[in-house]
Design an enzyme around this catalytic site. Structure first.
Site, PDB file in Angstrom:
ATOM      1  CE  LYS A   1      -2.063   1.875   3.545  1.00 15.05           C
ATOM      2  NZ  LYS A   1      -2.884   2.088   4.755  1.00 15.05           N
TER       3      LYS A   1
ATOM      4  CG  ASP B   1      -7.358   3.829   2.438  1.00 13.21           C
ATOM      5  OD1 ASP B   1      -8.284   3.516   1.657  1.00 13.21           O
ATOM      6  OD2 ASP B   1      -7.229   4.973   2.907  1.00 13.21           O
TER       7      ASP B   1
END
Length: 210
Positions: A120, A138
């Site tokens: 991420k 997220d």
């Protein structure tokens, strides 16, 4: 969710916010890398309060190595997991100095080799600093993608792959920011603000709020 709906959804999001930006404060790729690394289980507001004091003192890999782990901790101790974050950022800075001429690399492989940098974080840096069409999923993006049915998936990697496949190419560079902002302020976890949503009529969530 069909192709036409997705096209209209992202067209509306773009028209409303043509140049979306991350809410993390940064002025170069290194500052962004540090800020995103610090943001795990912390709010952007909290990270900004810490980095607004840290970056004027140390905003290069060399400066943070010189600051040391304990010195770094003194700036970020208001953040959750600050001990581990300080260790990771310090070690990452050592690697940047030794292997990358103190420059932030622009490849996923090199970024993910840095301590504290997962998929991420790498995606955020690649997208925001280097303008590569990546999708950093997220909790907000995961929720919005599933709730609206733009790109439903059982886990973050599945949602990431579906977004890369389904988001029209013209919107891909900024889709990450639009979806995060939608999830953070409108399509919130406990009670989505459907009545205030730009895409309410296109969204396929069954339990809409008034």
């Amino acid at each position: 969710m069909n192709k036409q709906k997705r096209q209209e959804i992202f067209a509306r999001l773009r028209d409303d916010n043509p140049n979306p930006k991350t809410e993390l404060n940064y002025s170069n790729p290194f500052e962004l890398l540090v800020a995103v690394t610090l943001s795990a289980q912390s709010t952007d507001v909290g990270v900004n309060k810490a980095t607004d004091k840290l970056f004027p003192v140390a905003n290069t890999p060399e400066a943070i190595v010189e600051l040391g782990v304990d010195g770094l901790k003194s700036y970020i101790k208001t953040l959750g997991l600050y001990n581990a974050k300080a260790e990771n950022v310090y070690k990452a800075c050592q690697i940047l100095v030794e292997k990358h001429n103190s420059e932030v690399p622009d490849t996923r492989e090199a970024l993910e080799a840095l301590p504290g940098v997962g998929r991420k974080t790498a995606n955020v840096v690649l997208n925001t600093a280097f303008r590569q069409p990546t999708m950093a999923v997220d909790t907000h993006i995961f929720r919005v993608s599933n709730r609206t049915k733009i790109a439903p998936g059982k886990n973050v990697l599945e949602v990431e792959k579906k977004l890369l496949k389904f988001v029209p190419k013209e919107f891909l560079l900024d889709a990450h920011h639009w979806l995060i902002l939608l999830g953070r302020y409108i399509c919130t976890a406990r009670k989505p603000r459907c009545g205030a949503c730009l895409i309410e009529d296109l969204c396929e969530f069954k339990d809409k709020t008034s």
